[in-house]
Design a protein around this motif. Structure first.
Motif, PDB file in Angstrom:
ATOM      1  N   SER A 111     -25.215 -27.407  35.720  1.00 37.08           N
ATOM      2  CA  SER A 111     -25.147 -26.314  34.686  1.00 37.08           C
ATOM      3  C   SER A 111     -24.019 -25.059  35.326  1.00 37.08           C
ATOM      4  O   SER A 111     -24.132 -23.920  34.926  1.00 37.08           O
ATOM      5  N   SER A 112     -24.741 -24.839  36.887  1.00 36.42           N
ATOM      6  CA  SER A 112     -24.359 -23.355  37.577  1.00 36.42           C
ATOM      7  C   SER A 112     -23.334 -24.194  38.403  1.00 36.42           C
ATOM      8  O   SER A 112     -23.471 -24.475  40.010  1.00 36.42           O
ATOM      9  N   SER A 113     -22.599 -23.038  39.210  1.00 35.76           N
ATOM     10  CA  SER A 113     -22.151 -22.736  40.247  1.00 35.76           C
ATOM     11  C   SER A 113     -22.981 -22.919  41.837  1.00 35.76           C
ATOM     12  O   SER A 113     -22.324 -23.833  42.831  1.00 35.76           O
ATOM     13  N   ASP A 114     -24.026 -21.964  41.531  1.00 36.16           N
ATOM     14  CA  ASP A 114     -24.833 -22.384  42.783  1.00 36.16           C
ATOM     15  C   ASP A 114     -25.583 -24.189  43.083  1.00 36.16           C
ATOM     16  O   ASP A 114     -25.567 -23.636  44.410  1.00 36.16           O
ATOM     17  N   GLU A 115     -25.694 -24.613  41.553  1.00 33.88           N
ATOM     18  CA  GLU A 115     -25.788 -25.939  41.752  1.00 33.88           C
ATOM     19  C   GLU A 115     -24.732 -26.659  42.024  1.00 33.88           C
ATOM     20  O   GLU A 115     -25.474 -27.101  43.164  1.00 33.88           O
ATOM     21  N   ALA A 116     -23.928 -26.308  42.685  1.00 27.18           N
ATOM     22  CA  ALA A 116     -22.450 -27.242  42.560  1.00 27.18           C
ATOM     23  C   ALA A 116     -22.210 -27.011  43.985  1.00 27.18           C
ATOM     24  O   ALA A 116     -21.918 -28.024  44.484  1.00 27.18           O
ATOM     25  N   ASP A 117     -22.579 -26.301  44.850  1.00 25.03           N
ATOM     26  CA  ASP A 117     -22.277 -25.954  45.848  1.00 25.03           C
ATOM     27  C   ASP A 117     -23.003 -26.082  47.012  1.00 25.03           C
ATOM     28  O   ASP A 117     -23.411 -27.145  48.153  1.00 25.03           O
ATOM     29  N   LYS A 124     -22.912 -29.318  50.051  1.00 24.47           N
ATOM     30  CA  LYS A 124     -23.510 -28.859  50.668  1.00 24.47           C
ATOM     31  C   LYS A 124     -24.030 -30.036  50.777  1.00 24.47           C
ATOM     32  O   LYS A 124     -23.971 -30.395  52.487  1.00 24.47           O
ATOM     33  N   PHE A 125     -25.354 -30.370  50.435  1.00 20.37           N
ATOM     34  CA  PHE A 125     -26.311 -31.621  51.029  1.00 20.37           C
ATOM     35  C   PHE A 125     -24.829 -32.882  51.082  1.00 20.37           C
ATOM     36  O   PHE A 125     -25.726 -33.834  52.039  1.00 20.37           O
ATOM     37  N   MET A 126     -23.947 -32.716  50.452  1.00 17.81           N
ATOM     38  CA  MET A 126     -23.304 -34.726  50.170  1.00 17.81           C
ATOM     39  C   MET A 126     -22.474 -34.818  51.168  1.00 17.81           C
ATOM     40  O   MET A 126     -22.583 -35.608  52.513  1.00 17.81           O
TER      41      MET A 126
END
Length: 71
Positions: A52-58, A62-64
């Motif tokens: 839902s946001s670019s922070d969540e996508a980042d 990083k987690f992956m």
């Protein structure tokens, strides 16, 4: 050409040893081609990120990346 078996193929004389090499080459080439399988790309294996946001996508990216390094 003493001692070499020749065969008449398409109007030409072909030595038996050339036929054997051709058959073996075709056999091993076919087995290699059949067992090689499709090429897998890393981009196609990753599902799309529905954040839902670019922070969540980042964070997800990083987690992956960290999980891939652990494996």
């Amino acid at each position: 050409m003493a001692g070499i078996a020749t065969y008449n193929i398409a109007g030409r004389q072909v030595g038996g040893h050339y036929l054997a090499m051709g058959i073996l080459g075709t056999l091993f080439g076919g087995v290699y081609y059949a067992t090689s399988g499709p090429k897998k790309s890393a981009a196609a294996a990753t599902p799309p990120i529905n954040a839902s946001s670019s922070d969540e996508a980042d964070f997800i990216k990083k987690f992956m990346e960290e999980q891939e390094k652990k494996q």
